[in-house]
Design a protein around this motif. Structure first.
Motif: not given
Length: 142
Positions: A29-39, A94-97, A133-139
């Motif tokens: 799932v690509v969450d465009e608003e937050t730039q999260y990629i959820i796998i 990369l983040y995960t539960d 697993y969530i990829w987050v583009y962070q600055s």
């Protein structure tokens, strides 16, 4: 009559292929608003073993055209066209539960749930069914 039969068979085959593809599990799932990629790994897409890494799973997703990414020296450098800049002021994290091998002090919230940053990269994190697993583009500011 043979041509009509052949055309009918071709139409049925095409509809069957479309129906099968439409029902195939989608685990990105690509969450465009937050730039999260959820796998969310699914054993129907790739048999998950105790040695299947998230990067192994992502390779299958790339073949299925559900995600696009680049890796350089084991580091994910871009996902779906968003690249880490040369100065590393932003990058994919990369983040995960999954509770194994994470840093519980570094978390994000997504859909009212907390996810911890992994201690390892996608090439070392074991992909598990039932985990997210969530990829987050962070600055970052230096």
């Amino acid at each position: 009559m043979k041509k009509l039969f052949a055309a009918a068979c071709a139409a049925i085959l095409a509809l069957s292929a479309f129906a099968f593809a439409a029902c195939a599990p989608k685990t990105v799932v690509v969450d465009e608003e937050t730039q999260y990629i959820i796998i969310k790994p699914d054993s129907k897409i790739l048999e998950l073993t105790s040695e299947t890494t998230l990067l192994d799973y992502m390779a299958v997703l790339k073949e299925r055209k559900e995600i696009d990414y680049t890796v350089d020296n084991g580091m994910v450098m871009s996902i779906n066209g968003t690249e880490n800049p040369a100065d590393w002021s932003s990058c994919w994290m990369l983040y995960t539960d999954d509770t194994e091998n994470v840093n519980p002090s570094l978390t994000i919230k997504y859909n009212e749930k907390s996810y911890s940053q992994t201690n390892f990269g996608a090439g070392e994190v074991i992909a598990k069914a039932g985990c997210t697993y969530i990829w987050v583009y962070q600055s970052f500011s230096f």
